[in-house]
Design an enzyme around this catalytic site. Structure first.
Site, short mmCIF file in Angstrom:
data_model
loop_
_atom_site.label_atom_id
_atom_site.label_comp_id
_atom_site.label_asym_id
_atom_site.label_seq_id
_atom_site.Cartn_x
_atom_site.Cartn_y
_atom_site.Cartn_z
N CYS A 211 0.78 -1.38 -0.03
CA CYS A 211 -0.06 -0.01 0.07
C CYS A 211 0.92 1.22 0.14
O CYS A 211 1.76 1.55 1.03
CB CYS A 211 -1.03 0.11 1.20
SG CYS A 211 -1.83 1.40 1.11
N CYS B 115 -0.17 4.41 2.29
CA CYS B 115 -0.28 4.35 3.77
C CYS B 115 -0.06 2.93 4.02
O CYS B 115 0.85 2.43 3.99
CB CYS B 115 -1.67 5.12 4.47
SG CYS B 115 -3.24 4.57 3.62
N SER B 116 -1.25 2.26 4.81
CA SER B 116 -0.95 0.98 5.12
C SER B 116 -2.13 0.01 5.04
O SER B 116 -2.55 -0.42 6.08
CB SER B 116 -0.21 0.57 6.43
OG SER B 116 -0.88 1.24 7.27
N CYS B 117 -3.02 0.42 3.91
CA CYS B 117 -4.31 -0.22 3.91
C CYS B 117 -3.88 -1.93 3.97
O CYS B 117 -3.02 -2.36 3.19
CB CYS B 117 -5.06 0.24 2.74
SG CYS B 117 -5.70 1.81 2.65
#
Length: 217
Positions: free
Chosen positions: A118, A121-123
């Site tokens: 991702c 961000c950090s989905c």
């Protein structure tokens, strides 16, 4: 499977439905503030807390995903449903909820290796993978997985021949990816429970392969 082409996943830029500094999910925020409070009040030893987080990262969360993969390995009809409509097929197990609304499952084959990142961000698909590992959220992984995926895979011990195409899938706020690893050789006759033991969190992100039967104690 019927030539599904999800190649839009290659796009390095993607329409996140939120700005870069989007707040974490309410659950993640709650966990973080609770952690800080407990440590500050000396109610919890930080090492115990790390052990608890480790449990959720490696044991509890990813076991859901492992069940999905094991079912796909052992039931061709389920695998077809999973690749066609992952969200609905995963919901058959009761694994639904925030951070897993729209899922796409991409299948590793001898010719194609998929990995998930991702970039903004950090989905991460919480319902099937639990908490994201620290490295998944790190800037080096997020940039290098796109720029040099083979190099990143090598660092995880996954060395692929030149004939294998590497596909990088960029998760978004709307769409989460789960990798269906290749079923390891020597697992004919394994039950779903035995197969699930071979499925790791990292193999469902696509940075490693599933475990081989001989590597399991």
């Amino acid at each position: 499977m019927g030539g599904h082409d999800h190649s839009h996943g290659h796009n390095h830029s993607h329409g996140h439905g939120h700005p870069h500094a989007a707040p974490a999910s309410p659950l993640a925020e709650r966990v973080k503030s609770l952690e800080a409070l407990l440590v500050a009040k000396k109610l919890v030893d930080p090492d115990s807390l790390n052990a608890l987080i480790d449990t959720y990262e490696h044991k509890v969360g990813p076991r859901n995903g492992a069940k999905v993969v094991a079912r796909a390995w052992s039931d061709p009809a389920y695998k077809e449903r999973l690749l066609r409509d992952a969200t609905t097929a995963i919901a058959e197990f009761g694994f639904t909820g925030r951070q897993g609304e729209d899922m796409v499952v991409v299948e590793n084959t001898p010719a194609i290796h998929n990995m998930v990142v991702c970039t903004l961000c950090s989905c991460y698909p919480w319902p099937v993978l639990g908490l994201p590992p620290v490295w998944y959220k790190s800037a080096p992984y997020r940039s290098r997985a796109v720029m040099d995926p083979r190099g990143v895979l090598r660092e995880f011990g996954t060395v692929l021949g030149d004939e294998v195409e590497v596909r990088v899938w960029d998760s978004t706020a709307e769409l989460r990816y789960l990798v269906l690893p290749e079923r390891p050789a020597g697992t004919e006759g394994f039950s779903e429970e035995q197969l699930a033991e071979l499925v790791t969190r990292d193999s469902m992100i696509g940075v490693t392969r599933a475990k081989t039967p001989e590597s399991v104690p």
